[in-house]
Design a protein around this motif. Structure first.
Motif, PDB file in Angstrom:
ATOM      1  N   VAL A 161       7.808  18.326  -3.063  1.00 24.73           N
ATOM      2  CA  VAL A 161       7.391  16.987  -2.624  1.00 24.73           C
ATOM      3  C   VAL A 161       8.519  16.325  -1.832  1.00 24.73           C
ATOM      4  O   VAL A 161       8.293  15.761  -0.756  1.00 24.73           O
ATOM      5  N   ALA A 162       9.730  16.388  -2.367  1.00 22.30           N
ATOM      6  CA  ALA A 162      10.866  15.786  -1.673  1.00 22.30           C
ATOM      7  C   ALA A 162      11.101  16.459  -0.323  1.00 22.30           C
ATOM      8  O   ALA A 162      11.343  15.785   0.684  1.00 22.30           O
ATOM      9  N   ASP A 163      11.011  17.786  -0.286  1.00 24.49           N
ATOM     10  CA  ASP A 163      11.223  18.513   0.961  1.00 24.49           C
ATOM     11  C   ASP A 163      10.150  18.179   2.000  1.00 24.49           C
ATOM     12  O   ASP A 163      10.412  18.209   3.209  1.00 24.49           O
ATOM     13  N   ALA A 164       8.942  17.865   1.518  1.00 21.71           N
ATOM     14  CA  ALA A 164       7.845  17.536   2.432  1.00 21.71           C
ATOM     15  C   ALA A 164       7.956  16.113   2.976  1.00 21.71           C
ATOM     16  O   ALA A 164       7.223  15.755   3.906  1.00 21.71           O
ATOM     17  N   GLY A 165       8.827  15.308   2.386  1.00 26.38           N
ATOM     18  CA  GLY A 165       9.008  13.944   2.866  1.00 26.38           C
ATOM     19  C   GLY A 165       8.337  12.891   2.023  1.00 26.38           C
ATOM     20  O   GLY A 165       8.213  11.735   2.443  1.00 26.38           O
ATOM     21  N   GLY A 166       7.909  13.255   0.801  1.00 29.23           N
ATOM     22  CA  GLY A 166       7.224  12.299  -0.058  1.00 29.23           C
ATOM     23  C   GLY A 166       8.169  11.300  -0.696  1.00 29.23           C
ATOM     24  O   GLY A 166       9.368  11.571  -0.851  1.00 29.23           O
TER      25      GLY A 166
ATOM     26  N   ARG B  11       2.217   9.733   7.545  1.00 26.67           N
ATOM     27  CA  ARG B  11       3.568   9.339   7.946  1.00 26.67           C
ATOM     28  C   ARG B  11       3.671   9.156   9.459  1.00 26.67           C
ATOM     29  O   ARG B  11       4.389   8.281   9.936  1.00 26.67           O
ATOM     30  N   ARG B  12       2.935   9.977  10.209  1.00 24.62           N
ATOM     31  CA  ARG B  12       2.967   9.854  11.665  1.00 24.62           C
ATOM     32  C   ARG B  12       2.350   8.526  12.105  1.00 24.62           C
ATOM     33  O   ARG B  12       2.891   7.839  12.974  1.00 24.62           O
ATOM     34  N   GLN B  13       1.219   8.162  11.502  1.00 21.27           N
ATOM     35  CA  GLN B  13       0.514   6.954  11.914  1.00 21.27           C
ATOM     36  C   GLN B  13       1.018   5.685  11.231  1.00 21.27           C
ATOM     37  O   GLN B  13       0.883   4.593  11.795  1.00 21.27           O
ATOM     38  N   ALA B  14       1.572   5.820  10.038  1.00 23.64           N
ATOM     39  CA  ALA B  14       1.982   4.638   9.263  1.00 23.64           C
ATOM     40  C   ALA B  14       3.341   4.878   8.620  1.00 23.64           C
ATOM     41  O   ALA B  14       3.453   4.960   7.393  1.00 23.64           O
ATOM     42  N   PRO B  15       4.394   4.983   9.416  1.00 29.93           N
ATOM     43  CA  PRO B  15       5.711   5.280   8.848  1.00 29.93           C
ATOM     44  C   PRO B  15       6.251   4.171   7.959  1.00 29.93           C
ATOM     45  O   PRO B  15       7.226   4.394   7.223  1.00 29.93           O
ATOM     46  N   ASP B  16       5.614   2.994   7.991  1.00 32.29           N
ATOM     47  CA  ASP B  16       6.057   1.883   7.151  1.00 32.29           C
ATOM     48  C   ASP B  16       5.425   1.911   5.757  1.00 32.29           C
ATOM     49  O   ASP B  16       5.752   1.070   4.915  1.00 32.29           O
TER      50      ASP B  16
ATOM     51  N   THR C 104       0.820  -1.213   0.000  1.00 35.20           N
ATOM     52  CA  THR C 104       0.000   0.000   0.000  1.00 35.20           C
ATOM     53  C   THR C 104       0.851   1.259   0.000  1.00 35.20           C
ATOM     54  O   THR C 104       1.783   1.393   0.796  1.00 35.20           O
ATOM     55  N   VAL C 105       0.488   2.186  -0.897  1.00 34.52           N
ATOM     56  CA  VAL C 105       1.059   3.535  -0.923  1.00 34.52           C
ATOM     57  C   VAL C 105      -0.075   4.508  -0.594  1.00 34.52           C
ATOM     58  O   VAL C 105      -1.132   4.471  -1.230  1.00 34.52           O
ATOM     59  N   LEU C 106       0.127   5.359   0.399  1.00 34.96           N
ATOM     60  CA  LEU C 106      -0.886   6.335   0.806  1.00 34.96           C
ATOM     61  C   LEU C 106      -0.711   7.599  -0.030  1.00 34.96           C
ATOM     62  O   LEU C 106       0.405   8.124  -0.159  1.00 34.96           O
ATOM     63  N   HIS C 107      -1.817   8.147  -0.520  1.00 31.90           N
ATOM     64  CA  HIS C 107      -1.820   9.014  -1.698  1.00 31.90           C
ATOM     65  C   HIS C 107      -2.857  10.110  -1.462  1.00 31.90           C
ATOM     66  O   HIS C 107      -3.978   9.820  -1.040  1.00 31.90           O
ATOM     67  N   SER C 108      -2.497  11.388  -1.697  1.00 31.69           N
ATOM     68  CA  SER C 108      -3.482  12.449  -1.468  1.00 31.69           C
ATOM     69  C   SER C 108      -3.045  13.751  -2.126  1.00 31.69           C
ATOM     70  O   SER C 108      -1.857  14.002  -2.342  1.00 31.69           O
ATOM     71  N   PHE C 109      -4.062  14.592  -2.440  1.00 32.01           N
ATOM     72  CA  PHE C 109      -3.803  15.984  -2.819  1.00 32.01           C
ATOM     73  C   PHE C 109      -3.543  16.840  -1.589  1.00 32.01           C
ATOM     74  O   PHE C 109      -2.992  17.932  -1.700  1.00 32.01           O
ATOM     75  N   ASP C 110      -4.007  16.372  -0.434  1.00 34.60           N
ATOM     76  CA  ASP C 110      -3.881  17.120   0.815  1.00 34.60           C
ATOM     77  C   ASP C 110      -2.536  16.767   1.446  1.00 34.60           C
ATOM     78  O   ASP C 110      -2.380  15.738   2.105  1.00 34.60           O
ATOM     79  N   TRP C 111      -1.570  17.635   1.243  1.00 43.03           N
ATOM     80  CA  TRP C 111      -0.215  17.341   1.704  1.00 43.03           C
ATOM     81  C   TRP C 111      -0.137  17.329   3.231  1.00 43.03           C
ATOM     82  O   TRP C 111       0.695  16.613   3.803  1.00 43.03           O
ATOM     83  N   LYS C 112      -1.000  18.083   3.905  1.00 45.72           N
ATOM     84  CA  LYS C 112      -1.027  18.049   5.376  1.00 45.72           C
ATOM     85  C   LYS C 112      -1.523  16.691   5.862  1.00 45.72           C
ATOM     86  O   LYS C 112      -1.047  16.160   6.876  1.00 45.72           O
ATOM     87  N   LEU C 113      -2.481  16.128   5.159  1.00 45.91           N
ATOM     88  CA  LEU C 113      -2.979  14.803   5.529  1.00 45.91           C
ATOM     89  C   LEU C 113      -1.879  13.761   5.383  1.00 45.91           C
ATOM     90  O   LEU C 113      -1.795  12.813   6.169  1.00 45.91           O
ATOM     91  N   LEU C 114      -1.012  13.930   4.394  1.00 42.59           N
ATOM     92  CA  LEU C 114       0.087  12.985   4.223  1.00 42.59           C
ATOM     93  C   LEU C 114       1.085  13.062   5.373  1.00 42.59           C
ATOM     94  O   LEU C 114       1.716  12.054   5.717  1.00 42.59           O
ATOM     95  N   ASP C 115       1.214  14.227   5.996  1.00 49.40           N
ATOM     96  CA  ASP C 115       2.020  14.313   7.222  1.00 49.40           C
ATOM     97  C   ASP C 115       1.443  13.393   8.286  1.00 49.40           C
ATOM     98  O   ASP C 115       2.186  12.701   9.008  1.00 49.40           O
ATOM     99  N   GLU C 116       0.109  13.389   8.397  1.00 45.33           N
ATOM    100  CA  GLU C 116      -0.554  12.534   9.379  1.00 45.33           C
ATOM    101  C   GLU C 116      -0.375  11.060   9.005  1.00 45.33           C
ATOM    102  O   GLU C 116      -0.208  10.199   9.886  1.00 45.33           O
TER     103      GLU C 116
END
Length: 311
Positions: free
Chosen positions: A239-244, A195-200, A181-193
């Protein structure tokens, strides 16, 4: 090489361009349905892109818009819905299951976009668990590009964002599919969440520049995305700077130079939603890793004609 094995099916290579079925195979099958996903897997396309929204009883379901499109939804008697579109978050799973999403109303603008889509009856919006069950069956090699849909009305509600991610991630883990699974979104703030909940699980950043119009019949994601006007770096750099770990730009925004920059930053590039042969050619020539498409069979055949593979 990335530490995330989930990225392999979304990363191209010598003679390989990945094919990703958009909402299953929307051009030929009812979108975001078990029937559509099963068809896509049956033709050898194992990467699926789909959308997840929460119901009133907090069940994650697979559907694109936050509201049910009247042009794609019939009631229990087979009549097209009319009037204000129903909001998914206002309906329970049981209420959603009374509705039929097996066809398009050909009289509507949205219905006319996909004249080759099969018309079926008795097709229901699937709970996320139903799709994960399909993809976890013995012998399945399905990989999931799993778009979490943000509600623009809840952008400032941290609890809503946390709940959506927590519920969806729990379902993925329940079916043992985190490794696909790859977690995917237009909402970049949601992707921060995410990574917090599913760093794997790697995160995929969708983007669409404001100058390009939204497709008719689609919820716009522009209000939940970043403010591109204030960016001081390129989108792949942001994207890279945000941690994607993956960049998924709208194909009209993409150039060979941006693909090359993304690759230099270690980002695979999967572009959406590419349906016409001239655009498929342009994306191949630009060097993308993967093509998200409503017509996976069309892209398969086009790759074969060019001596390329998708697996």
């Amino acid at each position: 090489m990335s530490r995330f094995p989930q990225l392999a099916p979304f990363t191209g290579g010598d003679g390989v361009v990945r094919v990703i079925g958009h909402r299953g195979a929307r051009g030929v099958m009812p979108e975001n349905t078990i029937e559509g996903f099963d068809f896509t897997l049956s033709i050898g396309v194992t990467a699926l892109e789909f959308d997840v929204v929460a119901t009133a009883d907090r069940v994650p379901v697979v559907t694109h818009n936050l509201h049910l499109a009247n042009s794609a939804t019939r009631d229990a008697q087979g009549h097209w819905l009319t009037g204000p579109e129903l909001r998914v978050a206002d309906l329970t799973l049981a209420e959603l299951k009374t509705l039929d999403v097996g066809g398009l109303d050909g009289r509507t603008v949205y219905g006319q976009r996909f004249p080759d889509q099969a018309f079926m009856s008795g097709v229901r919006i699937p709970a996320l668990s139903e799709l994960l069950d399909l993809c976890s069956k013995p012998g399945s090699e399905a990989y999931l590009l799993f778009e979490l849909k943000s509600d623009p009305d809840l952008q400032d509600e941290t609890a809503a964002r946390e709940s959506l991610v927590a519920t969806a991630v729990a379902e993925v883990r329940k079916f043992g599919l985190a490794h696909r699974t790859v977690l995917h979104s237009f909402d970049w703030k949601l992707l921060d969440e995410c990574r917090r909940q599913a760093p794997d699980m790697p995160t995929s950043y969708l983007s669409q520049l404001p100058e390009n119009d939204d497709d008719p019949g689609e919820d716009s994601a522009k209000s939940v995305g970043p403010d591109y006007a204030t960016m001081t770096v390129s989108v792949p750099r942001a994207v890279a700077d945000a941690g994607g770990q993956l960049w998924c730009p709208y194909f009209m925004d993409l150039t060979p130079d941006l693909v090359a920059e993304a690759h230099d930053l270690g980002l695979p590039v999967c572009t959406w939603t590419v349906n016409e042969t001239a655009d498929i050619d342009r994306m191949i020539d630009a060097g993308v890793d993967g093509i998200v498409t409503d017509y996976p069979g069309r892209v398969q055949r086009h790759l074969l004609n060019r001596g390329l593979r998708w697996q």
